[in-house]
Design a protein around this motif. Sequence first.
Motif, mmCIF file in Angstrom:
data_model
loop_
_atom_site.group_PDB
_atom_site.id
_atom_site.type_symbol
_atom_site.label_atom_id
_atom_site.label_comp_id
_atom_site.label_asym_id
_atom_site.label_seq_id
_atom_site.Cartn_x
_atom_site.Cartn_y
_atom_site.Cartn_z
ATOM 1 N N MET A 93 0.831 -1.212 0.000
ATOM 2 C CA MET A 93 0.000 0.000 0.000
ATOM 3 C C MET A 93 0.864 1.259 0.000
ATOM 4 N N LEU B 151 -2.321 -1.371 -9.709
ATOM 5 C CA LEU B 151 -2.331 0.082 -9.908
ATOM 6 C C LEU B 151 -0.918 0.639 -10.005
ATOM 7 N N ARG B 152 -0.041 0.181 -9.149
ATOM 8 C CA ARG B 152 1.329 0.692 -9.147
ATOM 9 C C ARG B 152 2.063 0.321 -10.429
ATOM 10 N N LEU C 97 1.701 6.649 -7.129
ATOM 11 C CA LEU C 97 0.587 7.414 -7.695
ATOM 12 C C LEU C 97 0.717 8.902 -7.377
ATOM 13 N N PHE D 252 -7.520 4.137 -5.464
ATOM 14 C CA PHE D 252 -6.594 3.722 -4.412
ATOM 15 C C PHE D 252 -7.086 4.159 -3.036
ATOM 16 N N GLU D 253 -7.718 5.317 -2.947
ATOM 17 C CA GLU D 253 -8.267 5.750 -1.653
ATOM 18 C C GLU D 253 -9.344 4.778 -1.174
ATOM 19 N N SER E 119 -4.431 -5.879 -6.042
ATOM 20 C CA SER E 119 -5.026 -4.680 -6.626
ATOM 21 C C SER E 119 -4.081 -3.485 -6.518
ATOM 22 N N ALA E 120 -3.443 -3.346 -5.372
ATOM 23 C CA ALA E 120 -2.495 -2.238 -5.203
ATOM 24 C C ALA E 120 -1.304 -2.382 -6.144
ATOM 25 N N LEU F 145 -9.450 1.640 -2.013
ATOM 26 C CA LEU F 145 -8.735 0.420 -1.637
ATOM 27 C C LEU F 145 -8.016 0.586 -0.304
ATOM 28 N N SER F 146 -7.545 1.799 -0.035
ATOM 29 C CA SER F 146 -6.854 2.054 1.236
ATOM 30 C C SER F 146 -7.784 1.867 2.430
ATOM 31 N N THR G 176 2.482 1.772 -3.519
ATOM 32 C CA THR G 176 1.494 2.219 -4.505
ATOM 33 C C THR G 176 1.117 3.679 -4.277
ATOM 34 N N GLN G 177 0.945 4.063 -3.025
ATOM 35 C CA GLN G 177 0.602 5.448 -2.712
ATOM 36 C C GLN G 177 1.698 6.406 -3.180
#
Length: 258
Positions: free
Chosen positions: A75, A146-147, A82, A99-100, A142-143, A102-103, A78-79
């Motif tokens: 997490m 996205l990354r 992004l 992502f928010e 999922s994270a 998912l967070s 990935t944060q």
Amino acid sequence: MEAVAWILLLVFLLFVSVGVYAGVRAVKAAKRGIDRTVSQARRTVEDTKLRAKQFAQPGPAGELAELRLSLRTSMRATQEALRAGAPQDSSLSEALGLFERLSAHGRELDEDLKRLEQEPDKGRLASQLPELRERTERITRSADSLRWAAQDRAQRFARDDLDALDREIEVEASALRHWTQVPEAPPRPAPGPAAGAQPGAGTAAGSGAAASGPASSAGSTAADGQPRSINGPTPTAGADHWWQKAADTAGVRRENTT
């Protein structure tokens, strides 16, 4: 005098307001920096504790620590990816929104895992591990997706930009290597038959053009380096020949004798 005092008072108040505003901004910036440093230090300490538990406590407790560590690492990476790419690529704003969401699921799962670390019933802990492992894998997958998509997009843009830059550089380099050669002057044509004639002689030579044409042509041809004509010069009207000169000399002598 009163107007000057009011002006000075306004200037003083303006400077005080600017100073207060700058001080507040500086305090807020310092507070944000301190909070960021504290959160980073707390996160580092928590990760270190999880790594220690992962190797020091085998069994369900160590597996819980491993799940929390993998979740937090995925997490956080990935944060950062992004948020780093969002200012340059506006298309990542929707990915940040996803992502928010998912967070929120990741924080909920982390709280569940943290709460189960204090569970004294090892049987209950072992029974809940498969479901927790599945949730962790789904969130981390999922994270990671996205990354990786954001990283691939950034790399593709960088590669396209580099390709365009290479093409522009090749065009510029070719233009710099292409220089225009100065054309050589064409050879001067040989002067014609009348090229050497004086401007003032055109009128005088006009009357005798029919008689002196062959002779002048022969002379100009010889001057140009071409072979002479095999025909001799054409006699011109009024020219004195050797037999006329001899007859004239005899007549003069007879007159002198008489």
